[in-house]
Design a protein around this motif. Structure first.
Motif, PDB file in Angstrom:
ATOM      1  N   TYR A   1       0.944  -1.309  -0.135  1.00  0.00           N
ATOM      2  CA  TYR A   1      -0.123  -0.047  -0.078  1.00  0.00           C
ATOM      3  C   TYR A   1       0.758   1.479   0.130  1.00  0.00           C
ATOM      4  CZ  TYR A   1      -4.745  -2.058   0.770  1.00  0.00           C
ATOM      5  OH  TYR A   1      -5.836  -2.673   0.566  1.00  0.00           O
ATOM      6  N   ILE A   2       1.828   1.155   0.578  1.00  0.00           N
ATOM      7  CA  ILE A   2       2.806   2.569   1.098  1.00  0.00           C
ATOM      8  C   ILE A   2       3.516   2.515  -0.234  1.00  0.00           C
ATOM      9  CG2 ILE A   2       4.523   3.480   2.337  1.00  0.00           C
ATOM     10  CD1 ILE A   2       3.588   1.804   4.578  1.00  0.00           C
ATOM     11  N   ASN A   3       4.035   1.497  -0.972  1.00  0.00           N
ATOM     12  CA  ASN A   3       4.876   1.801  -2.260  1.00  0.00           C
ATOM     13  C   ASN A   3       3.821   2.353  -3.184  1.00  0.00           C
ATOM     14  OD1 ASN A   3       7.313   0.701  -1.188  1.00  0.00           O
ATOM     15  ND2 ASN A   3       6.755  -1.315  -1.923  1.00  0.00           N
ATOM     16  N   ARG A   4       2.582   1.762  -3.068  1.00  0.00           N
ATOM     17  CA  ARG A   4       1.871   2.080  -4.432  1.00  0.00           C
ATOM     18  C   ARG A   4       1.293   3.781  -4.185  1.00  0.00           C
ATOM     19  NH1 ARG A   4      -3.088  -1.369  -6.369  1.00  0.00           N
ATOM     20  NH2 ARG A   4      -3.992   0.861  -6.902  1.00  0.00           N
ATOM     21  N   MET A   5       1.246   4.113  -2.725  1.00  0.00           N
ATOM     22  CA  MET A   5       0.856   5.449  -2.605  1.00  0.00           C
ATOM     23  C   MET A   5       1.949   6.621  -3.087  1.00  0.00           C
ATOM     24  SD  MET A   5      -0.278   6.381   1.283  1.00  0.00           S
ATOM     25  CE  MET A   5       1.461   6.658   1.680  1.00  0.00           C
ATOM     26  N   LEU A   6       3.427   5.961  -2.865  1.00  0.00           N
ATOM     27  CA  LEU A   6       4.522   6.891  -3.097  1.00  0.00           C
ATOM     28  C   LEU A   6       5.123   6.888  -4.423  1.00  0.00           C
ATOM     29  CD1 LEU A   6       6.577   6.513   0.196  1.00  0.00           C
ATOM     30  CD2 LEU A   6       4.881   8.411  -0.538  1.00  0.00           C
ATOM     31  N   GLN A   7       4.685   5.648  -5.216  1.00  0.00           N
ATOM     32  CA  GLN A   7       5.362   5.764  -6.382  1.00  0.00           C
ATOM     33  C   GLN A   7       4.849   6.417  -7.578  1.00  0.00           C
ATOM     34  OE1 GLN A   7       4.571   1.523  -7.265  1.00  0.00           O
ATOM     35  NE2 GLN A   7       3.270   1.925  -9.006  1.00  0.00           N
ATOM     36  N   ASP A   8       3.573   6.913  -7.566  1.00  0.00           N
ATOM     37  CA  ASP A   8       3.164   7.700  -8.743  1.00  0.00           C
ATOM     38  C   ASP A   8       3.514   9.181  -8.713  1.00  0.00           C
ATOM     39  OD1 ASP A   8       0.619   5.325  -9.406  1.00  0.00           O
ATOM     40  OD2 ASP A   8       2.772   5.550 -10.367  1.00  0.00           O
ATOM     41  N   ILE A   9       3.780   9.608  -7.452  1.00  0.00           N
ATOM     42  CA  ILE A   9       3.865  10.972  -7.215  1.00  0.00           C
ATOM     43  C   ILE A   9       5.440  11.326  -7.110  1.00  0.00           C
ATOM     44  CG2 ILE A   9       3.641  12.946  -5.612  1.00  0.00           C
ATOM     45  CD1 ILE A   9       1.344  10.878  -4.143  1.00  0.00           C
ATOM     46  N   SER A  10       5.907  12.180  -8.196  1.00  0.00           N
ATOM     47  CA  SER A  10       7.344  12.362  -8.175  1.00  0.00           C
ATOM     48  C   SER A  10       7.433  13.778  -7.543  1.00  0.00           C
ATOM     49  CB  SER A  10       7.723  12.481  -9.993  1.00  0.00           C
ATOM     50  OG  SER A  10       6.719  13.694 -10.109  1.00  0.00           O
ATOM     51  N   GLY A  11       8.599  13.880  -7.397  1.00  0.00           N
ATOM     52  CA  GLY A  11       9.249  15.075  -6.669  1.00  0.00           C
ATOM     53  C   GLY A  11       9.461  14.929  -5.195  1.00  0.00           C
ATOM     54  N   MET A  12       9.712  16.283  -4.258  1.00  0.00           N
ATOM     55  CA  MET A  12       9.988  16.157  -2.851  1.00  0.00           C
ATOM     56  C   MET A  12       8.628  16.104  -2.270  1.00  0.00           C
ATOM     57  SD  MET A  12      13.261  18.415  -2.648  1.00  0.00           S
ATOM     58  CE  MET A  12      12.860  19.188  -1.157  1.00  0.00           C
ATOM     59  N   LYS A  13       8.635  14.957  -1.441  1.00  0.00           N
ATOM     60  CA  LYS A  13       7.165  14.884  -0.787  1.00  0.00           C
ATOM     61  C   LYS A  13       7.441  15.153   0.635  1.00  0.00           C
ATOM     62  CE  LYS A  13       7.256  10.771  -3.056  1.00  0.00           C
ATOM     63  NZ  LYS A  13       7.789  11.031  -4.358  1.00  0.00           N
ATOM     64  N   VAL A  14       6.056  15.192   1.330  1.00  0.00           N
ATOM     65  CA  VAL A  14       6.092  15.326   2.739  1.00  0.00           C
ATOM     66  C   VAL A  14       5.034  14.295   3.087  1.00  0.00           C
ATOM     67  CG1 VAL A  14       4.710  17.649   2.423  1.00  0.00           C
ATOM     68  CG2 VAL A  14       5.536  16.712   5.195  1.00  0.00           C
ATOM     69  N   LEU A  15       5.241  13.406   4.034  1.00  0.00           N
ATOM     70  CA  LEU A  15       4.092  12.350   4.623  1.00  0.00           C
ATOM     71  C   LEU A  15       3.597  12.865   5.908  1.00  0.00           C
ATOM     72  CD1 LEU A  15       3.096   9.530   3.842  1.00  0.00           C
ATOM     73  CD2 LEU A  15       4.766   8.600   5.398  1.00  0.00           C
ATOM     74  N   ILE A  16       2.285  12.881   5.711  1.00  0.00           N
ATOM     75  CA  ILE A  16       1.661  13.406   6.953  1.00  0.00           C
ATOM     76  C   ILE A  16       0.709  12.374   7.451  1.00  0.00           C
ATOM     77  CG2 ILE A  16      -0.003  15.166   7.729  1.00  0.00           C
ATOM     78  CD1 ILE A  16       1.014  16.642   5.386  1.00  0.00           C
ATOM     79  N   LEU A  17       0.895  11.791   8.942  1.00  0.00           N
ATOM     80  CA  LEU A  17       0.133  10.845   9.426  1.00  0.00           C
ATOM     81  C   LEU A  17      -0.661  11.292  10.778  1.00  0.00           C
ATOM     82  CD1 LEU A  17       3.380   8.518   9.224  1.00  0.00           C
ATOM     83  CD2 LEU A  17       1.465   8.637   7.825  1.00  0.00           C
ATOM     84  N   ASP A  18      -1.481  10.247  11.166  1.00  0.00           N
ATOM     85  CA  ASP A  18      -2.169  10.626  12.245  1.00  0.00           C
ATOM     86  C   ASP A  18      -1.564   9.615  13.515  1.00  0.00           C
ATOM     87  OD1 ASP A  18      -3.515   8.426  12.394  1.00  0.00           O
ATOM     88  OD2 ASP A  18      -5.346   9.319  11.421  1.00  0.00           O
ATOM     89  N   PRO A  19      -2.068   9.674  14.770  1.00  0.00           N
ATOM     90  CA  PRO A  19      -1.230   8.941  15.573  1.00  0.00           C
ATOM     91  C   PRO A  19      -1.360   7.622  15.402  1.00  0.00           C
ATOM     92  CG  PRO A  19      -2.429  10.849  16.905  1.00  0.00           C
ATOM     93  CD  PRO A  19      -2.566  10.988  15.373  1.00  0.00           C
ATOM     94  N   GLU A  20      -2.365   7.090  14.965  1.00  0.00           N
ATOM     95  CA  GLU A  20      -2.543   5.524  14.504  1.00  0.00           C
ATOM     96  C   GLU A  20      -1.910   5.135  13.458  1.00  0.00           C
ATOM     97  OE1 GLU A  20      -6.316   3.620  15.604  1.00  0.00           O
ATOM     98  OE2 GLU A  20      -7.184   5.553  15.855  1.00  0.00           O
ATOM     99  N   THR A  21      -1.992   6.144  12.103  1.00  0.00           N
ATOM    100  CA  THR A  21      -1.360   5.482  10.862  1.00  0.00           C
ATOM    101  C   THR A  21       0.383   5.514  11.144  1.00  0.00           C
ATOM    102  OG1 THR A  21      -1.475   7.673  10.089  1.00  0.00           O
ATOM    103  CG2 THR A  21      -3.095   5.917   9.358  1.00  0.00           C
ATOM    104  N   VAL A  22       0.630   6.511  12.014  1.00  0.00           N
ATOM    105  CA  VAL A  22       2.260   6.519  12.240  1.00  0.00           C
ATOM    106  C   VAL A  22       2.364   5.102  12.688  1.00  0.00           C
ATOM    107  CG1 VAL A  22       2.387   7.516  14.915  1.00  0.00           C
ATOM    108  CG2 VAL A  22       3.911   8.035  13.061  1.00  0.00           C
ATOM    109  N   SER A  23       1.921   4.396  13.628  1.00  0.00           N
ATOM    110  CA  SER A  23       2.301   2.902  14.137  1.00  0.00           C
ATOM    111  C   SER A  23       2.203   2.278  12.753  1.00  0.00           C
ATOM    112  CB  SER A  23       1.360   2.791  15.178  1.00  0.00           C
ATOM    113  OG  SER A  23       1.636   3.409  16.230  1.00  0.00           O
ATOM    114  N   ASN A  24       1.202   2.307  12.181  1.00  0.00           N
ATOM    115  CA  ASN A  24       0.858   1.362  10.889  1.00  0.00           C
ATOM    116  C   ASN A  24       2.074   1.407   9.889  1.00  0.00           C
ATOM    117  OD1 ASN A  24      -1.674   1.107  12.305  1.00  0.00           O
ATOM    118  ND2 ASN A  24      -2.613   2.151  10.588  1.00  0.00           N
TER     119      ASN A  24
END
Lengths: 317, 569
Positions: free
Chosen positions: B10-33
Motif C-alpha cells: 500500500y505504501i509503495n503504491r501510494m508513493l510511487q506515482d507521485i514524483s518530486g519532493m514529498k512530505v508524508l503526513i500521518l495521524d497518531p494511529e497511522t504513524v504506528s501502521n
C-alpha cells in the motif's frame, strides 16, 4: 490488495461547489508568471534530470496558491545529485575499462592503464566535491525546512557512501586480478629464463651467466617497483575512502536501528534540533573565549608592531 | 501473502506515482501502521523528505510549496476537520489524500467544500488500518480495551465506538487480503456476537460491492472470540524471546523502551528495535526458549569477537583495505550484538530479582497439571515468600482461583485474605471480578483440559510422558481451537455462524480475531501452526497485544467502572 478511488466523486462535488463560489474566484486570478516544478523527479537516480518549465498555470489552478520557487539549497542538492549521476555513469565506464584491461593483449596495455587511472581520478574528484557540497546543506534553526534539508542530506550521503564502497570494491577486484595475471605472466617468464639459463649454464661462461643474473635482477626490480606503485595506489584510495566514510558516517542512517524508525524521528526531531542549536551556540561561545583566539590576535598585533618599528628604523637610519 | 507485505505494498503504491519532493503526513494511529513496516531510509529513497503529524502541520505558517503533501490518515471526523482547515490554507504545492478506511460521502463533500484552492489531486482509500507486527499477527492498538468486559448498558456510546473500530480494522484486513469471509463467533460473548454481526452487515450489505471479490473454492473464515475464554495465557510468565521481552520489559510496535528498567549506564541505547523483518538473529530466535537463546547469543558474541580480533590484527595493506571495506557491516554487527546482549542481560536480572523461575514453575503447574492440595500449598508458600512481588502474588492467586474455583472454597477464601493482607495495593475483589468475568460458567472452551474425556486422557498421557521444559509446557486454548478448525470439528453450538452463513468443508484461510487482545505466546502458536503446512493459513489479530500488566490494568479499569456504575441509581 484492494483500493478505492474517490477522486471522481470528490471532483464532482468540488466542481458543483465551485459554481456556487464562482463570484469569488474571479478576483483571485493568477499572480503573474510562476515557475512550475517539472514532473520528473528531483533526486531520483534512475530518472533523468529534466529542466523546470515555465508555464502559466492559470488554467489548471483557479486560486492564489501556485507552486512557488523552491529555496536556494535545493539548487545545491540538485547539483550534488547530478554529480552523483555523472559518477555513476563513469563507474560503469570504469567497469568496462577494467574488463578490457584484464583481457590478454599483445600490446603494452599502457593506454588502458592511463584510461583507468584518469577515470578513477575523475570519479574520486566527483565524489569528494559532492561530499564537500553536502556539508553546505547543513542548516541551523528548528524549522521544518531544516528537517527537510537534513533528510535530503541523509539521502544523498547514503548514495555517496554506496558509490564510494562500490568504487573501492571495483578497484580491489581489479588489482587482485591484475596481480594474479602479472604473477602468472611473470612466473612464465621466470620459468623460461630459468630453463634457458639451466640449458645455457653448462655451455656458456660466467660472463653470460652473470648477464642472465643481471636480467633477472633487473626484472625483479621492475616488478618490485610496480608493486610499490600499486601498494601506494591502494593506500591512497583506502585513505580517501576512510576519510569519506568518516565524514559521511555522521549523516548516514544505520538501517535496522532505532534511528531508522519513522516514529522515533518524528518524536525526536523537535528535541534534537534544539539540542543542536544549543551545542552550536556553546561551541561559538567557547571558541570566542578560547585562548587560541587570544594568542593568535596577540601574535598578529606584535607582528604589526615589529613591522612598524622596522620601517621606522629604516626611515631614521 | 503476509500482512506486513500488504501494508508495504500500500505504501509503495501510494508513493510511487507521485514524483518530486514529498512530505508524508500521518495521524497518531497511522504513524504506528507505517513505522512498523517501513523504515526512514526507505522513505528517503522514495524522496519523502519530511514526515509530520497532522496536528503539527497546522501549527506553522511556513509555506513549502515545492513539496507535495501525501496524507495517510484514518477517516475520522477529527481528521476531516483538521484537513478542512489545512486545505483552506494550503502550505504545500499539491495534496494527495489517502484514507486508511472507508470514507462516508458526507466526509468527501466536506473536503470538496474546503478545497477552494483546488490543491487536492487525488482522494483514495488504501486500507492499511491495522498494525502488522509480524506476517501473521496484527493488532489495533486500542486504548480503551477494557470496554469489552462491560455490559452494553454501562457505556453504550463507548462500546459502539469500540465495536466500530474493531469492525473497521477487520474490514481493512480482509480488503488488504481481497477476501470476503464466512463469519463465526463465540456464542457466550455478547461483544463478539455484536462485532461479528456488524462485520457481516458491512461486508454483505452496506458495502457488498466493494467486498465482492473473486470467489475461491472455499471461503475464508473469520472467527471472533473473546479473551475471557482464556484468561490464563495473558497471566502466565513467558520464556520465549519475543513473548518474554513483552512480558518483562514491554514491546510496543516492535520497539523496546529500556528506560522502563532504569538501571542502564548512560551510553547504552535507550530504545531498540526488535523486528523479525530486519533482524535475522531475532527472526530465528524469537520463538526459542530462554536457555537456547542464551546459547545462541553466546555463539553470536564469539563470532563477533573473532571478527573484532582479526580487525585489530592489521598487518598488511590488504588487511587495511579489507577493514575499511567491511567497516559498515562490522558496525551493524556490533550494534546488533550489543542490542541482544543488553536485552538478555536485563531480562536475566529481572528473572533473578523477582524469583521468576520459582514463581513460573508453580504457575505452569497451576495451568497444566492437577492436584488441588499441592497447588494450594505451593501458592501459600509463595505468598509467604518475601521476595515475590505483588503482581506475581496476584497472578498466582488468580491462576489458582481460575482452576480450582469450585474446589475447596474455604482454602480459596484463605488465599484471598492472605493476598489482601500481603499486598497493600491490591484492589479488593479483583480476583472475584475476574471469576465473574471469566469463570468456569462463562467459558466455552475446555481451558484446563478437564471437561472433555479426550482432553483428560491427553493430559494424563502427557503427564506420564513428561515434558521437555517445565516452563513452556503450557499451550494456549487457541491451539485447541486451531486444531478443531483444521479437523473441521469446530462445534456449531459453541461457535455459531452469523445469519445464514455456511461453510462447506475446511477453510484455507482463517482469521481469528480476539476481542480483548492477543498475546505473543498465542502469536507464536499461530506461527508454529502455519509452519506445519497443514494446508490452512491462520492469521491472528486482537484489539491490543497483552502482557500480564496490561491485562490486569484492563481488569482493574473494568472493575472500577462497574463499581461506580452499580452505585449510580
Amino acid at each position: 490488495m484492494a483500493t478505492r478511488n474517490r477522486t471522481l466523486l470528490f471532483r464532482k462535488y468540488r466542481n458543483s461547489l465551485r459554481s456556487v463560489r464562482a463570484p469569488m474566484t474571479d478576483s483571485k486570478s493568477g499572480v503573474g508568471p510562476v515557475i512550475e516544478m517539472a514532473s520528473s523527479s528531483l533526486l531520483h537516480p534512475k530518472r533523468s534530470y529534466a529542466p523546470v518549465s515555465t508555464e502559466d498555470p492559470g488554467s489548471s489552478r483557479g486560486g492564489a496558491v501556485t507552486v512557488g520557487l523552491p529555496p536556494d539549497w535545493v539548487d545545491v542538492s540538485e547539483e550534488i545529485s547530478v554529480n552523483i549521476q555523472r559518477a555513476r555513469t563513469k563507474m560503469a565506464e570504469l567497469g568496462k575499462a577494467h574488463a578490457k584491461a584484464l583481457m590478454p593483449t599483445f600490446g603494452d596495455g599502457k593506454e588502458d592503464q592511463h584510461q583507468i587511472e584518469s577515470l578513477t581520478q575523475e570519479i574520486t574528484f566527483l565524489l569528494r566535491k559532492s561530499e564537500k557540497q553536502l556539508q553546505k546543506l547543513s542548516a541551523a534553526g528548528p524549522s521544518e525546512d531544516s528537517n527537510v534539508r537534513k533528510n535530503v542530506q541523509r539521502s544523498l550521503a547514503t548514495d555517496l557512501q554506496f558509490l564510494s564502497m562500490e568504487l573501492r570494491k571495483k578497484q580491489s577486484t581489479y588489482l587482485k586480478r591484475l596481480r594474479l595475471q602479472k604473477e602468472d605472466g611473470g612466473d612464465l617468464e621466470m620459468n623460461l629464463n630459468g630453463s634457458s639459463s639451466r640449458a645455457d649454464d653448462d655451455d656458456f661462461d660466467d660472463i653470460l651467466f652473470s648477464e642472465h643474473q643481471m636480467s633477472k635482477i633487473k626484472k625483479s626490480e621492475a616488478i618490485s617497483v610496480e608493486r610499490e606503485k600499486e601498494i601506494q595506489q591502494v593506500v591512497e584510495s583506502v585513505n580517501e575512502l576512510a576519510q569519506i566514510m568518516k565524514d559521511l558516517s555522521a549523516l548516514v542512517i544505520d538501517q535496522g536501528t532505532i534511528v531508522d524508525r519513522i516514529d522515533y524521528n518524528i518524536q525526536n526531531v523537535a528535541s534534537t534540533v534544539e539540542d543542536g542549536l544549543k551545542q552550536l551556540q556553546k561551541a561559538e561561545r567557547t571558541q570566542r573565549n578560547g585562548g587560541m583566539v587570544m594568542c593568535a590576535s596577540v601574535l598578529v598585533i606584535l607582528c604589526f608592531i615589529m613591522i612598524v618599528l622596522l620601517i621606522l628604523k629604516e626611515i631614521f637610519l | 501473502m503476509g500482512l506486513v507485505t500488504s501494508v508495504r505494498d500500500y505504501i509503495n503504491r501510494m508513493l510511487q506515482d507521485i514524483s518530486g519532493m514529498k512530505v508524508l503526513i500521518l495521524d497518531p494511529e497511522t504513524v504506528s501502521n507505517v513505522s512498523i513496516v517501513y523504515s526512514q531510509s526507505e522513505l528517503l529513497q522514495k524522496e519523502v523528505f519530511l514526515v509530520e503529524m497532522i496536528d503539527s502541520i497546522s501549527a506553522s505558517n511556513e509555506s513549502m510549496s515545492h513539496l507535495k503533501a501525501v496524507y495517510l490518515v484514518r477517516p475520522t471526523s477529527e481528521n476531516v476537520q483538521k484537513l478542512r482547515y489545512q486545505l483552506a490554507n494550503p502550505r504545500f504545492g499539491e495534496y494527495h489524500l489517502f484514507f486508511s478506511n472507508l470514507l462516508k460521502d458526507t466526509q468527501i463533500h466536506i473536503l470538496a467544500d474546503s478545497d477552494e484552492h483546488e490543491v487536492v489531486q487525488q482522494v483514495q482509500e488504501f486500507y492499511a488500518d491495522f498494525v502488522a507486527g509480524d506476517p501473521y499477527h496484527f493488532t489495533l492498538n486500542m486504548a480503551s480495551n477494557h470496554l469489552y468486559m462491560l455490559p452494553a448498558v454501562v457505556d453504550p456510546s463507548g462500546l459502539q465506538r469500540y465495536s466500530d473500530r474493531v469492525v473497521d480494522g477487520i474490514a481493512a484486513v480482509f480488503l488488504a487480503l481481497k477476501r470476503r469471509p464466512v463469519i463465526r463467533y463465540q456464542r457466550t460473548s455478547d461483544t463478539a456476537k455484536r462485532i461479528a454481526q456488524e462485520t457481516a452487515k458491512l461486508m454483505y450489505q452496506q458495502e457488498s460491492g466493494l467486498f465482492d471479490f473473486r470467489r475461491t473454492e472455499s471461503s475464508p473464515l473469520l472467527l471472533v472470540i473473546d479473551r475471557r475464554d482464556d484468561p490464563v495465557t495473558p497471566l502466565l510468565n513467558q520464556w520465549t524471546y519475543q513473548a518474554m521481552v513483552h512480558e518483562l520489559i514491554g514491546l510496543q510496535d516492535n520497539k523496546v523502551d529500556l528506560r522502563a528498567i532504569g538501571s542502564l549506564p548512560k551510553d547504552q541505547q535507550v530504545e531498540v528495535v526488535l523486528s523479525s523483518e530486519q533482524d535475522a538473529f531475532f527472526k530465528s530466535n524469537m520463538y526459542e526458549n530462554f536457555g537456547d537463546i542464551g546459547m545462541n547469543i553466546k555463539r553470536m558474541v564469539d563470532d563477533f569477537q573473532q571478527v573484532a580480533k582479526s580487525n585489530q590484527n592489521i598487518q598488511t595493506v590488504e588487511d587495511m583495505a579489507r577493514f575499511v571495506d567491511n567497516y559498515p557491516e562490522y558496525k551493524k554487527m556490533q550494534g546488533n550484538v550489543s542490542k541482544h546482549v543488553t536485552l538478555v542481560t536485563e531480562m536475566s536480572k529481572l528473572v533473578e530479582a523477582r524469583k521468576l523461575m520459582l514463581v513460573s514453575q508453580t504457575e505452569q503447574d497451576l495451568a497444566c497439571n492437577g492436584g488441588q492440595g499441592a497447588a494450594y500449598e505451593a501458592v501459600t508458600d509463595l505468598l509467604n515468600n518475601e521476595s515475590v512481588s505483588d503482581i506475581d502474588r496476584l497472578r498466582l492467586v488468580m491462576l489458582y482461583a481460575l482452576r480450582y474455583e469450585k474446589e475447596n472454597p474455604v482454602q480459596l477464601m484463605q488465599l484471598f485474605n492472605k493476598l489482601a493482607s500481603r499486598s497493600p495495593k491490591y484492589k479488593q475483589g479483583l480476583v472475584q471480578f475476574l471469576l465473574k468475568q471469566a469463570g468456569v460458567e462463562k467459558r466455552t472452551g475446555d481451558l484446563f483440559g478437564n471437561r472433555d474425556l479426550l482432553n483428560i486422557a491427553r493430559n494424563m498421557a502427557r503427564g506420564l510422558k513428561g515434558v521437555e521444559n517445565v516452563y513452556t509446557q503450557h499451550q494456549p486454548l487457541l491451539f485447541q481451537t486451531m486444531e478443531s478448525i483444521t479437523r473441521g470439528r469446530l462445534r456449531d453450538v459453541d461457535y455459531p455462524f452469523v445469519g445464514d452463513h455456511f461453510q462447506q468443508g475446511r477453510p484455507q484461510e482463517v482469521v481469528i480475531f480476539m476481542v480483548g487482545g492477543t498475546t505473543y505466546e498465542e502469536s507464536r502458536c499461530v506461527a508454529l501452526q502455519n509452519s506445519t503446512n497443514s494446508g490452512i493459513r491462520f492469521i491472528l489479530g486482537g484489539t491490543a497485544v497483552l502482557n500480564s500488566k496490561r491485562f490486569l490494568m484492563d481488569l482493574e479499569e473494568a472493575q472500577r467502572i462497574s463499581r461506580s456504575g452499580s452505585h449510580m441509581v
